[in-house]
Motif scaffolding. Structure first.
Motif, PDB file in Angstrom:
ATOM      1  N   ASP A  68       0.830  -1.211   0.000  1.00  0.00           N
ATOM      2  CA  ASP A  68       0.000   0.000   0.000  1.00  0.00           C
ATOM      3  C   ASP A  68       0.861   1.257   0.000  1.00  0.00           C
ATOM      4  OD1 ASP A  68      -2.340  -1.465  -0.015  1.00  0.00           O
ATOM      5  OD2 ASP A  68      -2.693  -1.265   2.139  1.00  0.00           O
ATOM      6  N   MET A  69       1.950   1.238   0.745  1.00  0.00           N
ATOM      7  CA  MET A  69       2.851   2.391   0.763  1.00  0.00           C
ATOM      8  C   MET A  69       3.483   2.606  -0.610  1.00  0.00           C
ATOM      9  SD  MET A  69       4.925   1.850   4.283  1.00  0.00           S
ATOM     10  CE  MET A  69       4.208   1.881   5.881  1.00  0.00           C
TER      11      MET A  69
ATOM     12  N   LEU B 285       3.156   5.855  -3.126  1.00  0.00           N
ATOM     13  CA  LEU B 285       4.309   6.574  -3.669  1.00  0.00           C
ATOM     14  C   LEU B 285       4.267   6.617  -5.191  1.00  0.00           C
ATOM     15  CD1 LEU B 285       7.078   5.239  -1.287  1.00  0.00           C
ATOM     16  CD2 LEU B 285       6.194   7.581  -1.402  1.00  0.00           C
ATOM     17  N   LYS B 286       3.871   5.508  -5.796  1.00  0.00           N
ATOM     18  CA  LYS B 286       3.790   5.478  -7.258  1.00  0.00           C
ATOM     19  C   LYS B 286       2.698   6.404  -7.777  1.00  0.00           C
ATOM     20  CE  LYS B 286       5.888   1.026  -8.171  1.00  0.00           C
ATOM     21  NZ  LYS B 286       5.816  -0.214  -8.925  1.00  0.00           N
ATOM     22  N   SER B 287       1.635   6.572  -6.996  1.00  0.00           N
ATOM     23  CA  SER B 287       0.505   7.391  -7.441  1.00  0.00           C
ATOM     24  C   SER B 287       0.688   8.883  -7.176  1.00  0.00           C
ATOM     25  CB  SER B 287      -0.784   6.915  -6.765  1.00  0.00           C
ATOM     26  OG  SER B 287      -0.802   7.291  -5.404  1.00  0.00           O
TER      27      SER B 287
ATOM     28  N   ASP C 174      10.544  -8.016  -0.969  1.00  0.00           N
ATOM     29  CA  ASP C 174      11.204  -8.945  -0.055  1.00  0.00           C
ATOM     30  C   ASP C 174      10.108  -9.783   0.581  1.00  0.00           C
ATOM     31  OD1 ASP C 174      10.105  -7.565   2.097  1.00  0.00           O
ATOM     32  OD2 ASP C 174      12.000  -7.000   2.990  1.00  0.00           O
ATOM     33  N   GLY C 175      10.439 -10.623   1.500  1.00  0.00           N
ATOM     34  CA  GLY C 175       9.468 -11.560   2.062  1.00  0.00           C
ATOM     35  C   GLY C 175       8.295 -10.922   2.767  1.00  0.00           C
ATOM     36  N   ARG C 176       8.454  -9.704   3.248  1.00  0.00           N
ATOM     37  CA  ARG C 176       7.395  -9.066   4.034  1.00  0.00           C
ATOM     38  C   ARG C 176       6.732  -7.896   3.326  1.00  0.00           C
ATOM     39  NH1 ARG C 176      11.968  -7.914   7.956  1.00  0.00           N
ATOM     40  NH2 ARG C 176      12.758  -7.824   5.878  1.00  0.00           N
ATOM     41  N   GLY C 177       7.197  -7.534   2.176  1.00  0.00           N
ATOM     42  CA  GLY C 177       6.664  -6.373   1.463  1.00  0.00           C
ATOM     43  C   GLY C 177       7.684  -5.911   0.444  1.00  0.00           C
ATOM     44  N   PHE C 178       8.173  -4.702   0.635  1.00  0.00           N
ATOM     45  CA  PHE C 178       9.164  -4.126  -0.263  1.00  0.00           C
ATOM     46  C   PHE C 178      10.224  -3.400   0.535  1.00  0.00           C
ATOM     47  CE2 PHE C 178       5.305  -4.632  -2.622  1.00  0.00           C
ATOM     48  CZ  PHE C 178       5.731  -5.069  -3.867  1.00  0.00           C
ATOM     49  N   VAL C 179      11.363  -3.191  -0.100  1.00  0.00           N
ATOM     50  CA  VAL C 179      12.440  -2.394   0.489  1.00  0.00           C
ATOM     51  C   VAL C 179      12.712  -1.247  -0.467  1.00  0.00           C
ATOM     52  CG1 VAL C 179      14.847  -2.358   1.206  1.00  0.00           C
ATOM     53  CG2 VAL C 179      13.439  -4.349   1.694  1.00  0.00           C
ATOM     54  N   LEU C 180      12.669  -0.042   0.071  1.00  0.00           N
ATOM     55  CA  LEU C 180      12.884   1.173  -0.696  1.00  0.00           C
ATOM     56  C   LEU C 180      14.272   1.713  -0.365  1.00  0.00           C
ATOM     57  CD1 LEU C 180      11.507   3.372  -2.496  1.00  0.00           C
ATOM     58  CD2 LEU C 180      10.763   4.440  -0.369  1.00  0.00           C
TER      59      LEU C 180
ATOM     60  N   ASP D 209       1.493   9.028   6.438  1.00  0.00           N
ATOM     61  CA  ASP D 209       2.109   9.090   7.759  1.00  0.00           C
ATOM     62  C   ASP D 209       2.928   7.828   8.022  1.00  0.00           C
ATOM     63  OD1 ASP D 209       2.336  10.450  10.387  1.00  0.00           O
ATOM     64  OD2 ASP D 209       1.247   8.677  11.110  1.00  0.00           O
ATOM     65  N   ASP D 210       2.421   6.691   7.584  1.00  0.00           N
ATOM     66  CA  ASP D 210       3.152   5.430   7.751  1.00  0.00           C
ATOM     67  C   ASP D 210       4.483   5.458   6.998  1.00  0.00           C
ATOM     68  OD1 ASP D 210       1.077   4.465   9.315  1.00  0.00           O
ATOM     69  OD2 ASP D 210       0.198   3.266   7.696  1.00  0.00           O
ATOM     70  N   ILE D 211       4.496   6.073   5.817  1.00  0.00           N
ATOM     71  CA  ILE D 211       5.748   6.175   5.053  1.00  0.00           C
ATOM     72  C   ILE D 211       6.748   7.048   5.805  1.00  0.00           C
ATOM     73  CG2 ILE D 211       6.801   7.018   2.914  1.00  0.00           C
ATOM     74  CD1 ILE D 211       4.027   6.357   1.557  1.00  0.00           C
TER      75      ILE D 211
END
Length: 87
Positions: free
Chosen positions: A9-10, A14-16, A34-40, A75-77
Motif C-alpha cells: 500500500d505504501m 508513492l507510485k501514485s 522482499d518476504g514481508r513487502g518491499f524495500v525502498l 504518515d506510515d511512510i
C-alpha cells in the motif's frame, strides 16, 4: 544508503503521487520485493525529499488531532523512513 521497509500500500501511494522529483521517481522504481513487502533504497537526500512530499499529503482530524484514515498511508511512510534513519 538506507533500506526502508514498506508495504504494498505504501509503494502504491508513492507510485501514485502526482508530483515527484526525478530523484524520487528513480528511488520508487528501485523498490524491491522482499518476504514481508518491499524495500525502498534511499539516500539521505531522498529520505528528506520523500518525507517532505509525504507530509504534504497528511491531514489530521481537527476534532481528534489524529491522522485521517485516508491519509494514514502517508504518515506510515514518514514513520518508516524515520525508523530506517534511526537504524
Amino acid at each position: 544508503m538506507m533500506q526502508v521497509p514498506i508495504t504494498a500500500d505504501m509503494l502504491a501511494a508513492l507510485k501514485s503521487a502526482a508530483e515527484k522529483p526525478d530523484t524520487l521517481v528513480k528511488a520508487v522504481d528501485a523498490a524491491k520485493a522482499d518476504g514481508r513487502g518491499f524495500v525502498l533504497p534511499l539516500t539521505g537526500d531522498q529520505a528528506i525529499a520523500i518525507t517532505e512530499m509525504c507530509e504534504w499529503h497528511i491531514r489530521t482530524d481537527p476534532a481528534t488531532g489524529k491522522v485521517t484514515a485516508d491519509t494514514k498511508v502517508w504518515d506510515d511512510i514518514v514513520r518508516a523512513v524515520q525508523r530506517a534513519e534511526e537504524g
